[in-house]
Motif scaffolding. Sequence first.
Motif, short mmCIF file in Angstrom:
data_model
loop_
_atom_site.label_atom_id
_atom_site.label_comp_id
_atom_site.label_asym_id
_atom_site.label_seq_id
_atom_site.Cartn_x
_atom_site.Cartn_y
_atom_site.Cartn_z
N GLU A 30 10.64 -25.59 -3.38
CA GLU A 30 10.26 -24.30 -2.80
C GLU A 30 10.14 -24.40 -1.28
N GLN A 31 9.55 -25.48 -0.80
CA GLN A 31 9.46 -25.68 0.64
C GLN A 31 10.85 -25.83 1.25
N ALA A 32 11.74 -26.55 0.55
CA ALA A 32 13.10 -26.74 1.04
C ALA A 32 13.82 -25.40 1.14
N ALA A 33 13.66 -24.53 0.14
CA ALA A 33 14.31 -23.22 0.16
C ALA A 33 13.78 -22.37 1.31
N ARG A 34 12.47 -22.41 1.53
CA ARG A 34 11.89 -21.66 2.66
C ARG A 34 12.43 -22.16 3.99
N LEU A 35 12.50 -23.49 4.15
CA LEU A 35 13.01 -24.06 5.39
C LEU A 35 14.48 -23.69 5.59
N TRP A 36 15.27 -23.76 4.53
CA TRP A 36 16.69 -23.41 4.61
C TRP A 36 16.84 -21.95 5.06
N SER A 37 16.08 -21.07 4.44
CA SER A 37 16.14 -19.65 4.77
C SER A 37 15.72 -19.39 6.21
#
Length: 92
Positions: A71-78
């Motif tokens: 979830e943190q990775a997806a937020r950072l990617w976005s």
Amino acid sequence: MARSADASHTHDQGNTAPGFKTPEQGAATQAGRPPPPQLAHKGGVYLNDCDIAPLSQDDAPGVRPYAVDPEQAARLWSLSAQLTVTDAFAIW
């Protein structure tokens, strides 16, 4: 994780101070040895001392849980895509 030593982390005799690795030891995980067999079909893991780093909640060697949180990775990617006005999945 032990940190890589530079000139300020060595004793007068050139020995590496406790808790630090020599440059050769620090580079071994990235370039010096073949990957461990358990990485044959696995990517996106953190390594330490030529092996998969264990999860760690404190100052012990390992990787912190937030570093492998999808979830943190997806937020950072976005956020990264938004800040750079880039869509890495767009077809050119």
